[in-house]
Design a protein around this motif. Structure first.
Motif, mmCIF file in Angstrom:
data_model
loop_
_atom_site.group_PDB
_atom_site.id
_atom_site.type_symbol
_atom_site.label_atom_id
_atom_site.label_comp_id
_atom_site.label_asym_id
_atom_site.label_seq_id
_atom_site.Cartn_x
_atom_site.Cartn_y
_atom_site.Cartn_z
ATOM 1 N N THR A 1 0.874 -1.183 0.000
ATOM 2 C CA THR A 1 0.000 0.000 0.000
ATOM 3 C C THR A 1 0.911 1.234 0.000
ATOM 4 N N LEU A 2 0.339 2.360 -0.428
ATOM 5 C CA LEU A 2 1.144 3.586 -0.402
ATOM 6 C C LEU A 2 1.543 3.909 1.034
ATOM 7 N N GLN B 1 4.413 1.836 1.956
ATOM 8 C CA GLN B 1 5.627 2.185 1.207
ATOM 9 C C GLN B 1 6.268 3.471 1.705
ATOM 10 N N VAL B 2 5.439 4.438 2.148
ATOM 11 C CA VAL B 2 6.024 5.711 2.583
ATOM 12 C C VAL B 2 6.253 5.778 4.084
ATOM 13 N N PRO C 1 6.455 0.472 -6.899
ATOM 14 C CA PRO C 1 5.312 1.395 -7.007
ATOM 15 C C PRO C 1 4.205 0.868 -7.921
ATOM 16 N N LEU D 1 0.771 -0.451 -6.741
ATOM 17 C CA LEU D 1 -0.278 0.479 -6.320
ATOM 18 C C LEU D 1 -1.401 0.554 -7.352
ATOM 19 N N LEU E 1 -5.351 4.531 -1.468
ATOM 20 C CA LEU E 1 -4.310 5.401 -2.020
ATOM 21 C C LEU E 1 -4.318 6.745 -1.286
ATOM 22 N N GLY F 1 -2.783 6.765 2.099
ATOM 23 C CA GLY F 1 -1.320 6.891 2.029
ATOM 24 C C GLY F 1 -0.904 8.331 1.799
ATOM 25 N N ARG G 1 -2.560 9.005 -10.119
ATOM 26 C CA ARG G 1 -1.549 7.948 -9.990
ATOM 27 C C ARG G 1 -0.437 8.064 -11.046
ATOM 28 N N LEU H 1 4.447 9.589 -8.330
ATOM 29 C CA LEU H 1 4.320 8.668 -7.193
ATOM 30 C C LEU H 1 5.682 8.124 -6.763
ATOM 31 N N THR H 2 6.490 7.738 -7.743
ATOM 32 C CA THR H 2 7.814 7.182 -7.414
ATOM 33 C C THR H 2 8.683 8.242 -6.737
ATOM 34 N N ILE I 1 7.409 8.642 -3.139
ATOM 35 C CA ILE I 1 7.787 7.505 -2.273
ATOM 36 C C ILE I 1 9.257 7.637 -1.859
#
Ligand code: NAD
Ligand code: ZN
Length: 360
Positions: free
Chosen positions: A131-132, A135-136, A168, A171, A179, A182, A211, A216-217, A220
């Motif tokens: 999940t975001l 990940q963060v 990523p 996601l 999302l 996150g 997205r 997003l990358t 993160i």
């Protein structure tokens, strides 16, 4: 591939962030000194989506993985489910060199991490967050826990992973609500530690909701770097790390009051950050323009700012039971301006009540 190093006193590890990264886990793990047997802990939603890809990748790299899927949701962060994972670990013959991999969101990460910390007094642990939010935030920093019926995250350990592998692309299958949850933690990093990053988020709010993979990358990577820097300075949360709890005191109360189902963690944090900003303004620490900027960004990301129908008195009763209470005093993380926070005990009950009334 982007890499973020987490440098702690006793242990360092790398967060690998790359599209398609789930298929690189086996190769990356071969460079770590772990045994062949591996237990992948996941949940019933993530299992059909990604467990085969991860398993076959591990087999190709010479490992012998077993997959255990638990029920999705916060209720799996329990001693009962931990015991199911312990039983599987024993039945599969996991030894001290065997790794446990968490493949899932924060629930699976916290649960699998807790088991990895205590099974045989600690076995290698790897995070593959999906999940975001995971990940963060939750996959980085080494906090693991299960819940007790009397409170969230009350039973746990600080236990650092050997590696974090973030893809990523996974996601793509995450629903919009998760999302956005996150994204609440993403906004938190900007608010507490990096005004320029906050501006980047304001400029890219639509791209985030759409997205955009590049945005997003980037986000993160930035969040992992900010968290790694904070955790490296204060692994055990004796001082600086507390700033990561911005929005969490009231956020946890809202999550709990809603039975962990009405508002998810990120939504609770969004409302909690709004409340913390209002408290900051109330005590004269923060100018209104900064509170407004935070509110505006949360709103653009379609996150809640209030919990209508909730009772301030009820929320107050959760606050005093929070883990962040020391000697009966709540450690408030307050915002002085976007990108800067301060920790204080000096908030009167009258202020707290008046802000709780504003957000309910
Ligand atoms: P979660 O793990 O419950 O995941 C949310 C939902 O998304 C679940 O239904 C899951 O099955 C599903 N899912 C996961 N990945 C998916 C994917 N790629 N595609 C489709 N569906 C997917 O929730 P979460 O928000 O990731 O984590 C919340 C938990 O994390 C809370 O228990 C919170 O306490 C914890 N947390 C821990 C830390 C820490 O530092 N350890 C920090 C923040 C939050
Ligand atoms: Zn959080």
């Amino acid at each position: 591939m982007a890499e973020v190093n987490v440098n702690l006193d006793a242990h360092s590890y790398t967060i690998h962030i790359t599209t398609g990264g789930i298929s690189l886990v086996g190769e990356l793990m071969r460079k770590l000194s772990v045994g062949n047997k591996i237990l992948i802990v996941t949940d019933d939603n993530v299992c059909p989506l990604y467990a085969d890809t991860l398993s076959s990748n591990l087999v190709a790299a010479g490992f012998n993985p077993t997959v255990l899927a638990v029920l999705p949701g916060e209720s799996s962060k329990s001693l009962t489910t931990a015991n199911i994972v312990f039983t599987e670990a024993i039945a599969s013959g996991l030894d001290r060199k065997s790794a446990i991999i968490a493949l899932g969101g924060g629930v699976v990460g916290d649960l699998a991490g807790f088991v990895a910390a205590s099974y045989l007094r600690g076995v290698p642990f790897i995070q593959v967050p999906t999940t975001l939010l995971a990940q963060v935030d939750s996959s980085v920093g080494g906090k693991t826990a299960v819940n007790h019926e009397l409170g969230k995250n009350l039973i746990g350990a600080f236990y650092q992973p050997l590696m974090v592998a973030i893809d990523p692309q996974v996601l793509d299958t995450l629903n919009d609500r998760e999302l956005k949850a996150g994204l609440a933690e993403v906004v938190k990093y900007g608010a507490i530690a990096d005004g320029d990053f906050f501006t980047y988020l304001q400029d890219n709010a639509s791209a985030l909701l759409a997205r955009d993979p590049v945005v997003l990358t980037n986000v993160i990577g930035k969040c992992c770097q900010l968290k790694a820097d904070i955790v490296a300075q204060d692994e055990r949360e004796s001082s600086l790390r507390m700033i990561l709890n911005f929005g969490h005191t009231i956020g946890h109360a809202i999550e709990a009051e809603g039975g962990y189902s009405e508002y998810n963690h990120g939504e609770g944090v969004a409302i909690g950050m709004h409340a913390a900003a209002l408290i900051s303004q109330h005590v004269g620490l923060c100018e209104q323009s900064h509170v407004t900027a935070l509110k505006k960004l949360l709103k653009r990301l379609d996150l809640p700012l209030t919990a209508p129908g909730y009772h301030p008195e009820q929320l107050l009763s959760y606050l005093v039971r929070d883990k962040k209470v020391v000697n009966g005093k709540i450690n408030w993380v307050l915002m002085s301006r976007i990108g800067h926070v301060e920790i204080t005990h000096e908030v009167t009950e009258t202020t707290i009540k008046s802000v709780l009334e504003q957000i309910t």
